[in-house]
Design a protein around this motif. Structure first.
Motif, PDB file in Angstrom:
ATOM      1  N   LYS A  34      62.568  24.563  12.896  1.00  0.00           N
ATOM      2  CA  LYS A  34      63.598  24.619  11.861  1.00  0.00           C
ATOM      3  C   LYS A  34      64.967  24.334  12.485  1.00  0.00           C
ATOM      4  N   ARG A  35      65.228  25.024  13.577  1.00  0.00           N
ATOM      5  CA  ARG A  35      66.526  24.885  14.240  1.00  0.00           C
ATOM      6  C   ARG A  35      66.809  23.419  14.603  1.00  0.00           C
ATOM      7  N   HIS A  36      65.754  22.725  15.062  1.00  0.00           N
ATOM      8  CA  HIS A  36      65.936  21.327  15.486  1.00  0.00           C
ATOM      9  C   HIS A  36      65.624  20.323  14.372  1.00  0.00           C
ATOM     10  N   GLU A  37      65.487  20.842  13.166  1.00  0.00           N
ATOM     11  CA  GLU A  37      65.277  20.008  11.974  1.00  0.00           C
ATOM     12  C   GLU A  37      64.175  18.974  12.179  1.00  0.00           C
ATOM     13  N   LEU A  38      63.029  19.507  12.586  1.00  0.00           N
ATOM     14  CA  LEU A  38      61.920  18.598  12.907  1.00  0.00           C
ATOM     15  C   LEU A  38      61.001  18.325  11.718  1.00  0.00           C
ATOM     16  N   ASP A  39      61.207  19.073  10.622  1.00  0.00           N
ATOM     17  CA  ASP A  39      60.251  18.985   9.520  1.00  0.00           C
ATOM     18  C   ASP A  39      59.926  17.566   9.072  1.00  0.00           C
ATOM     19  N   SER A  40      60.964  16.731   8.930  1.00  0.00           N
ATOM     20  CA  SER A  40      60.695  15.397   8.399  1.00  0.00           C
ATOM     21  C   SER A  40      59.990  14.506   9.429  1.00  0.00           C
ATOM     22  N   HIS A  41      59.931  14.978  10.676  1.00  0.00           N
ATOM     23  CA  HIS A  41      59.238  14.194  11.711  1.00  0.00           C
ATOM     24  C   HIS A  41      57.824  14.696  11.982  1.00  0.00           C
ATOM     25  N   LEU A  42      57.556  15.904  11.476  1.00  0.00           N
ATOM     26  CA  LEU A  42      56.249  16.509  11.762  1.00  0.00           C
ATOM     27  C   LEU A  42      55.188  15.978  10.819  1.00  0.00           C
ATOM     28  N   ARG A  43      54.048  15.649  11.381  1.00  0.00           N
ATOM     29  CA  ARG A  43      52.908  15.253  10.547  1.00  0.00           C
ATOM     30  C   ARG A  43      51.771  16.227  10.860  1.00  0.00           C
ATOM     31  N   LEU A  44      51.759  17.325  10.091  1.00  0.00           N
ATOM     32  CA  LEU A  44      50.790  18.397  10.347  1.00  0.00           C
ATOM     33  C   LEU A  44      49.456  18.072   9.688  1.00  0.00           C
ATOM     34  N   GLY A  45      48.394  18.607  10.274  1.00  0.00           N
ATOM     35  CA  GLY A  45      47.063  18.383   9.711  1.00  0.00           C
ATOM     36  C   GLY A  45      46.596  16.946   9.876  1.00  0.00           C
ATOM     37  N   GLU A  46      47.131  16.269  10.853  1.00  0.00           N
ATOM     38  CA  GLU A  46      46.746  14.872  11.116  1.00  0.00           C
ATOM     39  C   GLU A  46      46.249  14.791  12.565  1.00  0.00           C
ATOM     40  N   ARG A  47      45.055  14.298  12.718  1.00  0.00           N
ATOM     41  CA  ARG A  47      44.439  14.293  14.046  1.00  0.00           C
ATOM     42  C   ARG A  47      44.408  12.875  14.606  1.00  0.00           C
ATOM     43  N   VAL A  48      44.797  12.725  15.845  1.00  0.00           N
ATOM     44  CA  VAL A  48      44.741  11.413  16.485  1.00  0.00           C
ATOM     45  C   VAL A  48      43.318  11.136  16.934  1.00  0.00           C
ATOM     46  N   LEU A  49      42.797   9.999  16.514  1.00  0.00           N
ATOM     47  CA  LEU A  49      41.411   9.662  16.816  1.00  0.00           C
ATOM     48  C   LEU A  49      41.303   8.665  17.967  1.00  0.00           C
ATOM     49  N   ARG A  50      42.282   7.727  18.012  1.00  0.00           N
ATOM     50  CA  ARG A  50      42.156   6.666  19.017  1.00  0.00           C
ATOM     51  C   ARG A  50      43.539   6.085  19.310  1.00  0.00           C
ATOM     52  N   VAL A  51      43.808   5.927  20.589  1.00  0.00           N
ATOM     53  CA  VAL A  51      45.085   5.339  21.003  1.00  0.00           C
ATOM     54  C   VAL A  51      44.779   4.157  21.909  1.00  0.00           C
ATOM     55  N   ARG A  52      45.407   3.020  21.620  1.00  0.00           N
ATOM     56  CA  ARG A  52      45.251   1.880  22.533  1.00  0.00           C
ATOM     57  C   ARG A  52      46.551   1.111  22.598  1.00  0.00           C
ATOM     58  N   ARG A  53      46.645   0.297  23.655  1.00  0.00           N
ATOM     59  CA  ARG A  53      47.855  -0.515  23.785  1.00  0.00           C
ATOM     60  C   ARG A  53      47.788  -1.651  22.795  1.00  0.00           C
TER      61      ARG A  53
END
Ligand SMILES: Cc1cc2nc3c(=O)[nH]c(=O)nc-3n(C[C@H](O)[C@H](O)[C@H](O)COP(=O)(O)OP(=O)(O)OC[C@H]3O[C@@H](n4cnc5c(N)ncnc54)[C@H](O)[C@@H]3O)c2cc1C
Length: 407
Positions: free
Chosen positions: A87-106
């Motif tokens: 809250k203090r750092h006003e992160l709410d609009s950047h947070l994507r909760l309940g979202e799981r990363v499945l795969r990361v590639r370049r």
């Protein structure tokens, strides 16, 4: 597909602080993706009685919030503290909760590092110039393969599944391991009415009473040695340098003096000092909150795993090299692994590091040496251990902001 400056995976200590730094430096487009329903999700997954064993654990620029909490925060304190921080750092609009990363590639395959990252999640696809993997060195439970587990009719669970002693009242329970989880769960079981508790211990381990550490921490604080500025200086010491060795020597000497000797019960002390042992082998000292007394009183029975290796499960218990013993439940407090390979589809970025078979290959400041637009805050050690996690996040967020011309 949204195009981001940076994507952070994980809203724990390291990930939140990364987000806070990105925001503080005015990086416009970034996201913090978290599989859990809330920030600090990890702490909701731990057993009920958990209190941190790191004193005054805090995040950078928390506005002094940490001072309103006890010296050792409970898991519930952590949850509240994380929410306050977001809250203090006003992160709410950047947070994507309940979202799981499945795969990361370049992106762009072999075309080069400048092309950034493609991140597939349970909600869709993101692409980002910078990648921050803040999923923790202890992301996933590690269980040794024990033969005949299917044959066992009792409950066999990893420590991550243990909440409290209620289901084990009146039961004979074996706890496998000697780390912080093992010792505290064994204690919890004894205090919570289990009929018999045994702890199977094989490797050497330092046992240091947390009470003794508390006295030292308070003294340090009184002498001004635990101030944020002093801690920042210590955080900046890079692993593997002669300076790191120099910083470690007095901590290890002190740890050796504060440790208790349990060799009469078959628990050996490691050859390396407490900090070196945890950096080299991942065997963090057990900061005891009461198990030692129960071991001495015989209410926690130590089974020496060197003399009595586990050969497998039986229908009603465990087969040791010298015979079978019945147990109603077995708790595997056998640790964790990062398991980045489960979602990071860039095997060249991982390799054997210290005691881990597959960890990020970094420059000692949590930056990938393979693709330098990727960071792994929290994966490199510092002389202040867990107290560096938030500092790592802030450092990584600030570096990214600087490189994209924001700081
Ligand atoms: C019982 C127990 C007690 C501990 N006590 C202490 C202590 O006293 N002091 C200490 O310093 N450390 C302690 N630790 C270690 C502690 O877990 C770490 O120090 C700390 O949580 C690491 O912070 P982090 O920010 O790196 O990761 P975490 O706080 O674990 O955050 C990582 C986040 O990433 C998320 N995530 C993971 N994978 C994905 C994915 N694929 N997609 C989206 N999100 C994902 C997770 O849900 C999690 O919220 C303890 C650990 C255990 C198990």
């Amino acid at each position: 597909v949204s195009e981001l400056d940076a994507l952070v995976i994980g809203a724990g200590l390291a990930g939140l602080a990364t987000g806070a730094a990105l925001r503080a430096h005015g990086v416009p487009r970034f996201a913090v993706v978290e599989q859990g329903a809330d920030v600090g999700h990890f702490w909701s997954t731990t057993y009920d009685r958990l209190h941190l064993h790191s004193p005054w654990h805090d995040l950078p620029y928390d506005g002094g919030a940490s001072r309103r909490y006890p010296m050792y925060k409970s898991k519930h304190d952590m949850a509240r503290y994380f929410r306050e921080y977001a809250k203090r750092h006003e992160l709410d609009s950047h947070l994507r909760l309940g979202e799981r990363v499945l795969r990361v590639r370049r992106r762009g395959g072999d075309a080069g590092d400048g092309d950034g990252w493609s991140i597939e999640t349970t909600r869709g696809e993101h692409s980002a110039r910078y990648l921050v993997v803040a999923t923790a060195i202890n992301r996933s439970p590690h269980e040794p393969a024990i033969p005949a587990r299917q044959a066992y009719r009792g409950a066999a669970l990893h420590s991550v599944q243990y909440r409290n002693p209620t289901p084990f009242r009146g039961q004979r329970v074996l706890v496998v391991g000697s780390g912080n989880s093992a010792a505290e769960i064994a204690l919890d079981l004894v205090q919570g009415g289990a009929a018999a508790v045994a702890m199977w211990v094989r490797g050497p381990r330092w046992f240091i009473p947390l009470r003794r550490m508390s006295l030292i921490y308070r003294l340090f604080r009184l002498l001004g040695q635990a101030s944020p500025a002093k801690m920042d200086v210590r955080h900046r010491i890079t692993f593997g340098t002669p300076e790191f060795e120099r910083a470690l020597a007095p901590i290890d000497a002190l740890g050796r003096r504060l440790a208790v000797d349990l060799s009469a019960f078959g628990i050996r002390q490691p050859e390396l000092g407490p900090q070196r042992e945890s950096f080299a082998r991942g065997r963090i000292p057990t900061y005891d909150v009461g198990a030692v007394e129960e071991i001495r009183r015989g209410r926690i029975r130590v089974i020496d795993g060197n003399r009595r290796p586990i050969e497998g499960f039986t229908e009603s218990g465990v087969r040791f090299a010298d015979g079978d013993e019945p147990f109603d439940a077995v708790v595997l407090a056998t640790g964790f692994r990062p398991k980045l390979e489960e979602f990071l589809a860039e095997p060249a970025m991982l390799g054997p590091v210290r005691w881990l078979e597959a960890a990020p290959l970094t420059d000692g400041r949590c930056r990938s040496v393979v693709y330098p637009t990727a960071f792994f805050p929290g994966f490199d050690p510092t002389p202040i251990g867990g107290l560096s996690l938030g500092r790592w996040g802030w450092e990584v967020g600030s570096t990214i902001a600087r490189e994209i011309g924001r700081a």
